[in-house]
Design a protein around this motif. Structure first.
Motif: not given
Length: 295
Positions: A1-30
């Motif tokens: 998997m390309r590095d940046k794509k992997a970084q985005i996925i791992q960051s989203a997993i972390k934030l979705f877990g700590e908060r939730d999917y609906h309150t996490t924004s794309i800006q939070d993830i990037v």
């Protein structure tokens, strides 16, 4: 998997877990991933598409765990199944926060048709894998009950994981794997002793999922090939073109009367795209073999 794509996925997993999917924004993830919004939209059209990729990411981990369990040629059938259960428990326990959030919001997410299709396809693959292992362990007498056994094993795993994740029950993955395998053994022995008829059969499952016949085999191979493309084709444009071509094939194969000319033409197009990649061509040949024999 390309590095940046992997970084985005791992960051989203972390934030979705700590908060939730609906309150996490794309800006939070990037921001957490250390990439621009432009980089995000290079790989994903929306947060929903990212969620779908995360589902695929975890399902890939589970699939890889099953393949890893099979990798040791000296393992007995029992050891293969118990190792597969252990690896799945390890994956889940290592991603508690995110997977707990997914369990809580699961019903809402399954309303997404793409996620629903992914889960249906994956369920079919996992049940088939379990059936094969169960028959290898217990022999032909259990074959008629093998889908019932696979469903019961999968249900036990899901429910025990729910309690471990939701109520913070501390159990080691190897302890759970051993316990669950022993419960499967209890179930199998009871079924063999009573010799009642099965509740479920493979053909019923396929029919109810709309995947009966040759197209079921095709769909499973397509899903595996899509995962391979995503992780092995570095050229983003080539990867997207191949995936779009496969989606077109899926749409054709869902028709009541698939057009063989379109299927053959798409195959030739994919061969052209992958002409310099011997491994890709081997995957294509395997994927299309059952269709090409009809031509």
């Amino acid at each position: 998997m390309r590095d940046k794509k992997a970084q985005i996925i791992q960051s989203a997993i972390k934030l979705f877990g700590e908060r939730d999917y609906h309150t996490t924004s794309i800006q939070d993830i990037v921001s957490l991933a250390g990439v621009s919004k432009g980089a995000f939209y290079l790989y994903f059209h929306s947060k929903e598409e990212l969620l779908i990729s995360i589902y695929n990411h975890f399902l890939d981990l589970i699939s890889n765990g099953m393949n890893q369990a099979l990798a040791n040629p000296s393992s007995t059938p029992r050891q293969v199944l118990e190792q597969a259960i252990y690896l799945q428990m390890k994956i889940i326990m290592g991603n508690k926060e995110f997977l707990s959030m997914m369990q809580i919001n699961g019903a809402a997410f399954i309303q997404n048709e793409t996620i629903k299709d992914i889960l249906l396809q994956t369920t079919l693959q996992i049940m088939g894998w379990y059936q094969t292992r169960i028959i290898a362990i217990y022999g032909p007498p259990i074959e008629k009950h093998s889908l019932d056994c696979a469903v019961l094993l999968n249900s036990m795993m899901k429910d025990y994981m729910f309690y471990c994740l939701s109520y913070h029950v501390a159990r080691k993955p190897e302890e759970l794997a051993s316990f669950l395998y022993e419960r499967l053994d209890d179930l199998v022995q009871g079924m063999l002793r009573k010799n009642d008829g099965p509740i479920l059969s493979s053909i019923d499952m396929l029919r109810n999922m709309g995947l009966c016949g040759e197209s079921s085999t095709w769909m499973l191979k397509v899903e595996r090939f899509k995962q391979w493309i995503d992780t092995h084709i570095e050229d983003q444009r080539a990867s997207d073109t191949m995936l779009q071509s496969l989606e077109a094939l899926i749409g054709e194969l869902k028709k009541e009367d698939p057009n063989e000319i379109i299927i053959q033409g798409m195959y030739n197009y994919l061969v052209t795209l992958g002409k310099d990649n011997a491994e890709l061509l081997r995957h294509l040949e395997d994927l299309f073999a059952w269709r090409l024999t009809k031509s």
